[in-house]
Motif scaffolding. Structure first.
Motif, PDB file in Angstrom:
ATOM      1  N   CYS A  70       0.856  -1.190   0.000  1.00  0.00           N
ATOM      2  CA  CYS A  70       0.000   0.000   0.000  1.00  0.00           C
ATOM      3  C   CYS A  70       0.885   1.231   0.000  1.00  0.00           C
ATOM      4  O   CYS A  70       1.727   1.392   0.885  1.00  0.00           O
ATOM      5  CB  CYS A  70      -0.931   0.003   1.206  1.00  0.00           C
ATOM      6  N   ALA A  71       0.672   2.109  -0.984  1.00  0.00           N
ATOM      7  CA  ALA A  71       1.461   3.336  -1.085  1.00  0.00           C
ATOM      8  C   ALA A  71       0.952   4.437  -0.174  1.00  0.00           C
ATOM      9  O   ALA A  71       1.491   5.545  -0.181  1.00  0.00           O
ATOM     10  CB  ALA A  71       1.482   3.827  -2.532  1.00  0.00           C
ATOM     11  N   ALA A 116       6.140  -1.941  -1.794  1.00  0.00           N
ATOM     12  CA  ALA A 116       6.079  -0.661  -1.096  1.00  0.00           C
ATOM     13  C   ALA A 116       5.025  -0.661   0.001  1.00  0.00           C
ATOM     14  O   ALA A 116       3.885  -1.077  -0.211  1.00  0.00           O
ATOM     15  CB  ALA A 116       5.781   0.458  -2.091  1.00  0.00           C
ATOM     16  N   CYS A 117       5.417  -0.163   1.166  1.00  0.00           N
ATOM     17  CA  CYS A 117       4.506   0.042   2.297  1.00  0.00           C
ATOM     18  C   CYS A 117       4.828   1.428   2.841  1.00  0.00           C
ATOM     19  O   CYS A 117       5.753   1.588   3.639  1.00  0.00           O
ATOM     20  CB  CYS A 117       4.695  -1.048   3.353  1.00  0.00           C
ATOM     21  N   ALA A 123       0.532   2.557   8.559  1.00  0.00           N
ATOM     22  CA  ALA A 123      -0.525   2.579   9.572  1.00  0.00           C
ATOM     23  C   ALA A 123      -1.449   1.377   9.415  1.00  0.00           C
ATOM     24  O   ALA A 123      -1.885   0.782  10.411  1.00  0.00           O
ATOM     25  CB  ALA A 123      -1.319   3.878   9.474  1.00  0.00           C
ATOM     26  N   LEU A 124      -1.741   1.004   8.183  1.00  0.00           N
ATOM     27  CA  LEU A 124      -2.569  -0.175   7.918  1.00  0.00           C
ATOM     28  C   LEU A 124      -1.887  -1.433   8.437  1.00  0.00           C
ATOM     29  O   LEU A 124      -2.515  -2.265   9.108  1.00  0.00           O
ATOM     30  CB  LEU A 124      -2.833  -0.294   6.420  1.00  0.00           C
ATOM     31  N   ALA A 125      -0.610  -1.583   8.149  1.00  0.00           N
ATOM     32  CA  ALA A 125       0.130  -2.751   8.634  1.00  0.00           C
ATOM     33  C   ALA A 125       0.192  -2.765  10.162  1.00  0.00           C
ATOM     34  O   ALA A 125       0.055  -3.818  10.791  1.00  0.00           O
ATOM     35  CB  ALA A 125       1.542  -2.760   8.044  1.00  0.00           C
ATOM     36  N   MET A 126       0.378  -1.591  10.778  1.00  0.00           N
ATOM     37  CA  MET A 126       0.474  -1.522  12.234  1.00  0.00           C
ATOM     38  C   MET A 126      -0.854  -1.829  12.915  1.00  0.00           C
ATOM     39  O   MET A 126      -0.878  -2.204  14.091  1.00  0.00           O
ATOM     40  CB  MET A 126       0.974  -0.143  12.675  1.00  0.00           C
ATOM     41  N   ALA A 127      -1.970  -1.670  12.201  1.00  0.00           N
ATOM     42  CA  ALA A 127      -3.273  -1.984  12.781  1.00  0.00           C
ATOM     43  C   ALA A 127      -3.489  -3.484  12.916  1.00  0.00           C
ATOM     44  O   ALA A 127      -4.411  -3.910  13.619  1.00  0.00           O
ATOM     45  CB  ALA A 127      -4.389  -1.365  11.936  1.00  0.00           C
ATOM     46  N   CYS A 128      -2.656  -4.280  12.249  1.00  0.00           N
ATOM     47  CA  CYS A 128      -2.719  -5.731  12.389  1.00  0.00           C
ATOM     48  C   CYS A 128      -1.930  -6.171  13.623  1.00  0.00           C
ATOM     49  O   CYS A 128      -1.097  -5.429  14.137  1.00  0.00           O
ATOM     50  CB  CYS A 128      -2.161  -6.404  11.141  1.00  0.00           C
ATOM     51  N   ASP A 129      -2.177  -7.400  14.061  1.00  0.00           N
ATOM     52  CA  ASP A 129      -1.504  -7.889  15.271  1.00  0.00           C
ATOM     53  C   ASP A 129      -0.019  -8.102  15.061  1.00  0.00           C
ATOM     54  O   ASP A 129       0.776  -7.867  15.963  1.00  0.00           O
ATOM     55  CB  ASP A 129      -2.147  -9.198  15.733  1.00  0.00           C
TER      56      ASP A 129
END
Length: 260
Positions: A70-71, A116-117, A123-129
């Protein structure tokens, strides 16, 4: 068996499928590097909730195969914000709703990061466990390059994961880091040296082999601990209830049978 999304439900970029209790939520907007438009955050929330309703026991969030994770937020929306304060507020609230819905799911969640992240993608990745990164993953938090900031809730999550110094480095410098460095500082938990899908499948299989209710209680406990809550009456009652469950009785019997 694979379960499709709700009948007639059209989403902008989030494709959901559920197979053998594993839900897969795929960002599918490759021409925009999976950048999320304002309306996409509500789609994220609804798809995440749907995964739980479909009886998934774990949710994997990823980008389309061989593309970006996610860009970030879609900056083509940003021109409208300059002259419209209400649009700015609506954007902030929409992003918060999507990310917090994902964070608050009662089932475990994994971000599978390839490519790419950037920005809101982090923030999307950090919202996961937890986060699993492939060899080609790159992470950068770049709002300072555009003259904007990062939502405070996401700054808090970043600091909680990597510490004050590393968070400052990522936010102030706005430079990209690779998967190995992201793992070193604690932004990701697993940096896969080989096939990231294999690493994800191993993790998902380990999770769904465990009792779903135990996982729900444990996930809530981790969330409380992240808020520095050391004791909680509801958690105490849940702990005691599981000690008297039929699941424990059955699993103890199976364990003893294997030992004979």
């Amino acid at each position: 068996m694979t379960k499709p999304p709700e009948s007639g439900k059209q989403r902008i970029m989030f494709d959901l499928s559920v197979t053998a209790a594993i839900a897969r939520l795929v960002l599918d907007r490759p021409k925009a590097l999976n950048a999320i438009p304002v309306a996409g955050w509500q789609d994220l929330a609804s798809a995440a909730d749907e995964a739980v309703r479909a009886d998934a026991r774990i949710l994997i969030v990823s980008g389309v195969q061989d593309g970006a994770f996610c860009a970030g937020a879609d900056i083509s929306d940003f021109d409208a914000f300059q002259a419209d304060p209400e649009a700015r507020t609506a954007f902030r609230k929409a992003m918060r709703h999507g990310l917090d819905t994902l964070r608050d799911l009662p089932i475990p969640t994994i971000a599978l990061v390839e490519g790419a992240c950037f920005g809101a993608g982090v923030a999307l990745a950090m919202a996961c466990d937890w986060r699993v990164a492939g060899p080609g993953a790159r992470f950068a938090i770049t709002p300072a390059k555009l003259g904007i900031a990062y939502p405070q809730e996401d700054v808090h999550r970043l600091v909680s994961l990597v510490g004050v110094g590393q968070a400052a480095r990522l936010l102030f410098g706005a430079q990209s880091i690779d998967a190995e460095e992201a793992a070193r500082i604690g932004l990701v938990e697993v940096a896969a040296s080989g096939d990231v899908e294999d690493a994800m499948r191993d993790l998902a299989s380990a999770v769904i082999a465990n009792d779903p209710q135990s996982l729900r209680v444990l996930k809530r406990g981790v969330g409380l601990a992240s808020l520095d809550i050391r004791q909680d009456d509801r958690q105490d009652r849940a702990f005691e209830s599981l000690l008297g469950s039929d699941v424990l009785s059955d699993r103890l019997a199976a364990h003893r049978a294997r030992g004979k």
